[in-house]
Design an enzyme around this catalytic site. Sequence first.
Site, short mmCIF file in Angstrom:
data_model
loop_
_atom_site.label_atom_id
_atom_site.label_comp_id
_atom_site.label_asym_id
_atom_site.label_seq_id
_atom_site.Cartn_x
_atom_site.Cartn_y
_atom_site.Cartn_z
N GLY A 146 3.87 4.44 7.41
CA GLY A 146 2.96 4.75 8.50
C GLY A 146 2.87 3.64 9.53
N GLU A 202 10.20 -2.97 3.80
CA GLU A 202 9.40 -2.80 2.59
C GLU A 202 10.29 -2.39 1.42
OE1 GLU A 202 5.15 -1.46 4.66
OE2 GLU A 202 6.51 0.05 3.86
N GLY A 213 0.82 -1.20 0.00
CA GLY A 213 0.00 0.00 0.00
C GLY A 213 0.85 1.25 0.00
#
Length: 227
Positions: A101, A108, A87
Amino acid sequence: MYTQNELKAQVAQAAVEFILPRLQQDSLLGVGTGSTVDLFIDAIAEHRHLFRGAVSSSERSTTRMLEHGIDVFDLNNITEVGWYVDGADELNADLAMIKGGGGALTREKIVASVAEHFLCIADRSKEVDVLGKFPLPIEIIPMAREAVARQIKALGGQPVLRENFITDNGNQILDVSGLQIHQPEQLEALLNNIPGVVCNGMFALSGATTALIATQEGVLQRERPAV
């Protein structure tokens, strides 16, 4: 009107439909972290027999995939990942993103760097003309916190320590507000060069190649503009 959670569920299902034809029996899928990715994991789990397994960007996603019976592999033992799915907290027209966040930005970015393609899944609320309204997360070595903060302030940012949070790597995060990021690639490279910065949440030098965006009118597909 669909709620944000309903939009997340729609784009997660659309991502499964997008990814499945691109997977083979021996394929490994890179999987990110976050609430939308949680829904993607839930949705693709019923098709786990159609691909070999996954490489995970966080303990959170690893636990969820294992609970679903998806094999999770150590990235050190992997040489090729076709698609990475994750995302975004913010996404611009060039498919540059702010991520982190949830605090998993470093892992990631590592998993995304190994993947040939990056599929970003988000709802329309994450699309922006200029990045920076969402505070930019920066993972830091704890002893460098104040030194890094001073350099960020010199760049016009307002860093705030994320309280009571330690990353999966044992580090801290500074969330930086007050930025209007018109040149995300340059800022990403600049932040990378500050001693004590482990990783920053700007995904611009290697942004998404494809994005699926959930809207009230349906899921839209966007491609990274050709350079």
